[in-house]
Enzyme design. Structure first.
Site, PDB file in Angstrom:
ATOM      1  N   VAL A  75     -90.939   1.903 -57.512  1.00 35.26           N
ATOM      2  CA  VAL A  75     -91.109   2.393 -56.142  1.00 35.26           C
ATOM      3  C   VAL A  75     -91.013   1.191 -55.217  1.00 35.26           C
ATOM      4  O   VAL A  75     -91.527   0.116 -55.546  1.00 35.26           O
ATOM      5  CB  VAL A  75     -92.476   3.091 -55.957  1.00 35.26           C
ATOM      6  CG1 VAL A  75     -92.710   3.486 -54.503  1.00 35.26           C
ATOM      7  CG2 VAL A  75     -92.581   4.317 -56.862  1.00 35.26           C
ATOM      8  N   CYS A  76     -90.358   1.357 -54.088  1.00 38.42           N
ATOM      9  CA  CYS A  76     -90.296   0.331 -53.035  1.00 38.42           C
ATOM     10  C   CYS A  76     -89.709  -0.968 -53.610  1.00 38.42           C
ATOM     11  O   CYS A  76     -88.713  -0.933 -54.339  1.00 38.42           O
ATOM     12  CB  CYS A  76     -91.692   0.161 -52.428  1.00 38.42           C
ATOM     13  SG  CYS A  76     -91.740  -0.708 -50.855  1.00 38.42           S
TER      14      CYS A  76
END
Lengths: 282, 282
Positions: B149-150
């Site tokens: 994520v991210c």
């Protein structure tokens, strides 16, 4: 943002520079929106010159209810954010292996500018934590803003703070709010005077951005939204019962309440007793 | 969902009943979507009969990057979710007062079915944690699913796991991904073979639902989406640079990189050295 002046642009850039760095703003609430209530001067005078936002944390808290808005509201670092509980021992959350450590106790924290109560899948178990409800009542009665996410509004209600106020909560527990004199509203974020309440779990992000725009200004909220890349694209259209359909809704509701009944078999009696309590003592 | 059969309906209700209760499913991945890779049998044979999903946690982690997908993926309790770091001491997150305690160490965890690396506002500081990168490389090479994520995708890249793969990351750091041989894609969730990567911070929720549909089935993802009331209504339209406009975007980018430069002044050199390392050793 089209006709932004040079001064305004410089202000925005200067403001954004304090994201994830140490800094605070001189011009608190310079662009408060029309429907905001006026912020008492106390809002500017708390810990280290920053207003204090306190999240109440407790055993069984839904981590996302708190981490969503906390992340939004930490952008800019112009708030003093505390996590309050009766002692400083870590509280176990609803998520296995995830605990939160309180940063301050009820006794130590006497001035709250913004109170926020996150939720839990089983709010009924918390209705017996009377010292917590009493502290929420006391802190909320003096706070500039009284807020909640998800079933946190049931705890606000049980603390006598939603009598006559419109409020949101998790879709599965909407009818419980009225037991505390609140007016349940089927919206993701509900603002009624200085009460701002969010709907279920992920609504905490929308809630956080709405609150930030209210207590600071829209530009800060827009910067936070971009920093957190909040341009949601849910892969399914099942985020509310109206879209999810009967089967998914019934299955989800059944799962939620079978968990509640397993952990708190007498939850209906607790709810009635708790509703009676607020008319007796608050 | 319109022509759902009785059997199917019973399956859904039975499945949902394990939300927030102890239980696991016999029919893993019964409705896997066409573009899924086949799940190795190991997927069904890990801890306690449940597949193991491991989130790598580290100092400076962005809590929401992990709590978003962890909350989604915990619905149904059919996964064994672990939080892994080199030791069991709490790691400080990016959010003041919020720490996470690892549930297991790199050394103790030898079988990961689904690997997930969350992000941080300053991924460059993590590129010097070579034991972490080596463990991610080793665990990811054997995992059924390798995800992030991210800016977690920058760490996956630095562990040599994104060479030739399409991947997402936070909008402000898109160009860094290609330094590790990845193909940056400006999407909220990117699936390329058994790599699934999410965009910035809040994309972790969309990512979690997408991953759940891939590794389990769409019905579980829909139940999770409804349980978490993920029917987002951002109060502003500033979640990506294309919508936020120049001023807000520049201010946000400047804030992000002034934080990086303050904490890791030599971040550009670290990035180059790290990119060289993956071609040398992995």
């Amino acid at each position: 943002m089209k006709n932004i002046s040079i001064d305004r642009r410089n202000f925005i850039i200067k403001s954004a520079l304090t994201i994830s760095s140490i800094g605070s703003f001189a011009n608190q609430n310079a662009f408060a929106k029309e429907h905001s209530v006026a912020l008492p001067s106390a809002m500017k005078a708390s810990s280290g010159g920053k207003p204090t936002l306190a999240f109440v944390i407790f055993p069984g808290i839904t981590p996302l209810d708190m981490i969503g808005p906390a992340t939004v509201l930490a952008v800019g670092e112009w708030l003093n954010i505390e996590y309050v509980w009766r002692d400083l021992l870590p509280v176990r959350t609803e998520l296995e292996h995830i605990s939160f450590s309180p940063s301050i106790t009820f006794e130590q924290l006497d001035k709250v500018d913004i109170l926020c109560v996150p939720g839990t899948g089983n709010p009924y178990a918390l209705l017996n934590e009377l010292d917590m409800l009493d502290w929420i009542h006391k802190a909320g009665s003096k706070a500039s803003w009284v807020t909640s996410v998800c079933t946190g509004s049931i705890l606000l209600g049980a603390a006598g703070l939603l009598k006559g106020y419109k409020a949101a909560t998790h879709w599965s527990m909407m009818d419980n709010l009225s037991k505390f004199g609140a007016i349940p509203v089927n919206k993701r974020v509900v603002i009624d005077r200085n009460r701002i309440t969010g709907g279920g779990v992920t609504a905490g992000i929308d809630f956080g951005l709405t609150l930030l725009a209210e207590i600071k200004d829209e530009e800060h909220a827009q910067i936070a939204q971009l920093a957190l890349q909040y341009n949601p694209k849910p892969p399914f259209n099942s985020g509310i019962p109206e879209f999810a359909g009967k089967e998914i809704t019934n299955a989800t509701r059944q799962a939620i309440f079978s968990n509640v009944e397993k952990k708190t078999p007498d939850y209906k009696e607790i709810l009635i007793r708790s509703a009676k309590r607020i008319s007796d003592i608050y």
